[in-house]
Design an enzyme around this catalytic site. Structure first.
Site, PDB file in Angstrom:
ATOM      1  N   GLU A 148      -7.043  16.894 -22.950  1.00 38.72           N
ATOM      2  CA  GLU A 148      -6.960  17.412 -21.582  1.00 38.72           C
ATOM      3  C   GLU A 148      -5.699  18.326 -21.654  1.00 38.72           C
ATOM      4  O   GLU A 148      -5.095  18.711 -20.368  1.00 38.72           O
ATOM      5  CB  GLU A 148      -6.751  16.464 -20.632  1.00 38.72           C
ATOM      6  N   HIS A 175      -2.579  11.765 -15.427  1.00 40.23           N
ATOM      7  CA  HIS A 175      -4.190  11.877 -15.370  1.00 40.23           C
ATOM      8  C   HIS A 175      -4.669  10.677 -15.690  1.00 40.23           C
ATOM      9  O   HIS A 175      -4.318   9.971 -16.975  1.00 40.23           O
ATOM     10  CB  HIS A 175      -4.606  12.961 -16.366  1.00 40.23           C
ATOM     11  N   HIS A 180      -8.039   7.654 -15.434  1.00 35.68           N
ATOM     12  CA  HIS A 180      -9.618   7.457 -15.083  1.00 35.68           C
ATOM     13  C   HIS A 180      -9.654   6.127 -13.842  1.00 35.68           C
ATOM     14  O   HIS A 180     -10.535   5.242 -14.201  1.00 35.68           O
ATOM     15  CB  HIS A 180     -10.346   7.159 -16.321  1.00 35.68           C
ATOM     16  N   TYR A 199      -2.353   7.414   5.958  1.00 38.47           N
ATOM     17  CA  TYR A 199      -1.321   8.688   6.206  1.00 38.47           C
ATOM     18  C   TYR A 199      -0.609   8.876   4.954  1.00 38.47           C
ATOM     19  O   TYR A 199      -0.005  10.007   4.953  1.00 38.47           O
ATOM     20  CB  TYR A 199      -0.510   8.515   7.296  1.00 38.47           C
ATOM     21  N   HIS A 255     -14.916  11.807 -12.923  1.00 36.44           N
ATOM     22  CA  HIS A 255     -13.891  11.817 -13.902  1.00 36.44           C
ATOM     23  C   HIS A 255     -12.635  11.061 -13.962  1.00 36.44           C
ATOM     24  O   HIS A 255     -12.364  10.024 -14.642  1.00 36.44           O
ATOM     25  CB  HIS A 255     -13.486  13.188 -14.436  1.00 36.44           C
ATOM     26  N   TYR A 266      11.221  10.508   3.750  1.00 37.74           N
ATOM     27  CA  TYR A 266      11.053   9.277   3.046  1.00 37.74           C
ATOM     28  C   TYR A 266      11.915   8.973   1.952  1.00 37.74           C
ATOM     29  O   TYR A 266      12.232   9.749   1.058  1.00 37.74           O
ATOM     30  CB  TYR A 266       9.524   8.868   2.834  1.00 37.74           C
TER      31      TYR A 266
END
Length: 215
Positions: A76, A94, A96, A115, A156, A211
């Site tokens: 990837e 990334h 799954h 939110y 994916h 935050y």
């Protein structure tokens, strides 16, 4: 290897292992990267994260040419490089993740169930399906990431980025949690979950900008 690269690799391996430990990936699926200057440190393809050590550092330049290490980079890599070319990201995660992947098969955008979507820049889009590891998938992901710091990948998984590996990982975890909440809420027979309005999300986003602890 510079001290900065060494520290980034240590953090990258720890983050990759965390994705497995916390159930966001299975086996060697998913991948993690971090940018150090003009180099991108990235997990290798097909190597279990618990086998990676300091001597396995793998880095490519922004064109994808390997400049550190002997292992082959994740399949990837085109997605990771696209993020670094189009954003100011310093880290990419990334996965799954189960609930996020399930949601990616149902909708083109995650409904505004919570939110915390504001943490990702707004409603989370689903990138159109393309075969893994392709430039087409990287382009579809780039479209879905426009003005966002995370997206779903159809059939994916997920992709998020941040200023640090911790931030990128936290965004992934929040995205998976929101997907889980939405799936749970919509599974109740005869009821539909309430959703936030755009104005409510905008207000939450304004508050989220402040935050955490001040830097």
């Amino acid at each position: 290897m510079t001290d900065a690269e060494d520290a980034a690799w240590t953090a990258l391996v720890a983050t990759a292992r965390r994705t497995t430990a916390e159930g966001l990936v299975v086996g060697t699926s998913g991948n993690v990267s971090a940018r150090v200057g003009d180099l991108v440190l990235v997990t290798p393809t097909g190597v279990p994260y618990d086998r990676l050590g300091p001597g396995d550092l793998l880095a490519v330049d922004l064109d994808g040419t390997r400049v550190r290490g002997e292992l082959a980079p994740t399949s990837e890599l085109p997605m990771h490089l696209a993020v670094y070319r189009h954003t100011d990201a310093r880290a990419v995660v990334h996965t799954h993740a189960v609930h996020a992947t399930a949601v990616s098969t149902l909708v083109t955008e995650l409904p505004l169930i919570h939110y915390m979507a504001g943490m990702l820049g707004g409603p989370v889009r689903v990138a159109r399906y393309a075969t893994y590891g392709t430039e087409e998938l990287a382009r579809n992901m780039t479209d879905a990431l426009r003005d966002r710091s995370g997206c779903l990948l159809q059939n994916h998984g997920t992709l998020t980025y941040g200023d640090t590996l911790d931030q990128a990982y936290d965004r992934t975890a929040q995205l998976e949690w929101m997907c889980r909440v939405w799936l749970a809420a919509r599974s109740v027979p005869g009821l539909e979950p309430s959703l936030l309005t755009p104005d409510q999300l905008d207000e939450a986003q304004r508050r989220l900008r402040g935050y955490g602890q001040p830097r």
